[in-house]
Design a protein around this motif. Structure first.
Motif: not given
Length: 193
Positions: A63-69
């Motif tokens: 989910l953090e990666h989703f937010q980063m992207v």
């Protein structure tokens, strides 16, 4: 390290870089699906405390990666497009043994997850070493390291919980299947496309 039977043609990175908005949107949704997959594995196996504990961490990271992207998409003035069907993942999912016992189902679901992480890791490595955009090259290098960790976690749990299942043989079957499957991909600006 990953054991993949076929590396991605480097020209895929050029296709991806030619439409960054599209690849970033697809990537964002891949991260969301990875988080959902970890949560699904938790919901199917709540009694496996160590698995639940570790997959909660992975779900949060995804989910953090989703937010980063998504933050990169916004910063570049792009729009997060609609989620698209991931044919690669859907074809790989069909390889999971259906109707087996709970242990075989768990092992296959973990190997399926490891396979996706391995291919994503390989694609992120290619992007990190090929694309001209320095910010994205650094970003994809960092994600490559994270995906490698997820890959080893899923594979490790398959071996841990695969008592009575020849996990190494089944993993080799996944690698062979994926090696043939991936020949049809690498032509679109999507992470697995």
């Amino acid at each position: 390290m990953l054991g993949l039977k076929l590396e991605t043609d480097p020209r895929w990175a050029n296709i991806a870089e030619s439409n960054l908005e599209e690849i970033l949107t697809d990537h964002a949704w891949c991260e969301q699906k990875a988080a959902s997959n970890a949560i699904k594995l938790i919901s199917l196996n709540p009694e496996l405390v160590d698995l639940v504990t570790e997959l909660l961490v992975i779900a949060q990271e995804e989910l953090e990666h989703f937010q980063m992207v998504h933050n990169i998409i916004k910063a570049r003035g792009y729009k997060l497009g609609r989620e698209q069907k991931d044919s690669y993942v859907n074809e790989l999912f069909k390889f999971i043994i259906k109707g087996g016992n709970q242990q075989q189902s768990l092992v296959d679901r973990l190997l399926f997850s490891a396979m996706i992480e391995a291919r994503s890791c390989e694609r992120f490595r290619l992007l990190s070493t090929t694309i001209k955009d320095k910010e994205l090259a650094k970003f994809y290098h960092e994600l490559m390291v994270s995906e490698a960790g997820h890959y080893t976690t899923f594979l490790g749990f398959a071996r841990q919980y695969g008592k009575g299942v020849d996990v190494n043989k089944r993993w080799e079957e996944f690698l062979q299947f994926e090696g043939e499957l991936i020949k049809s991909y690498g032509k679109k600006e999507t992470i697995h496309g």
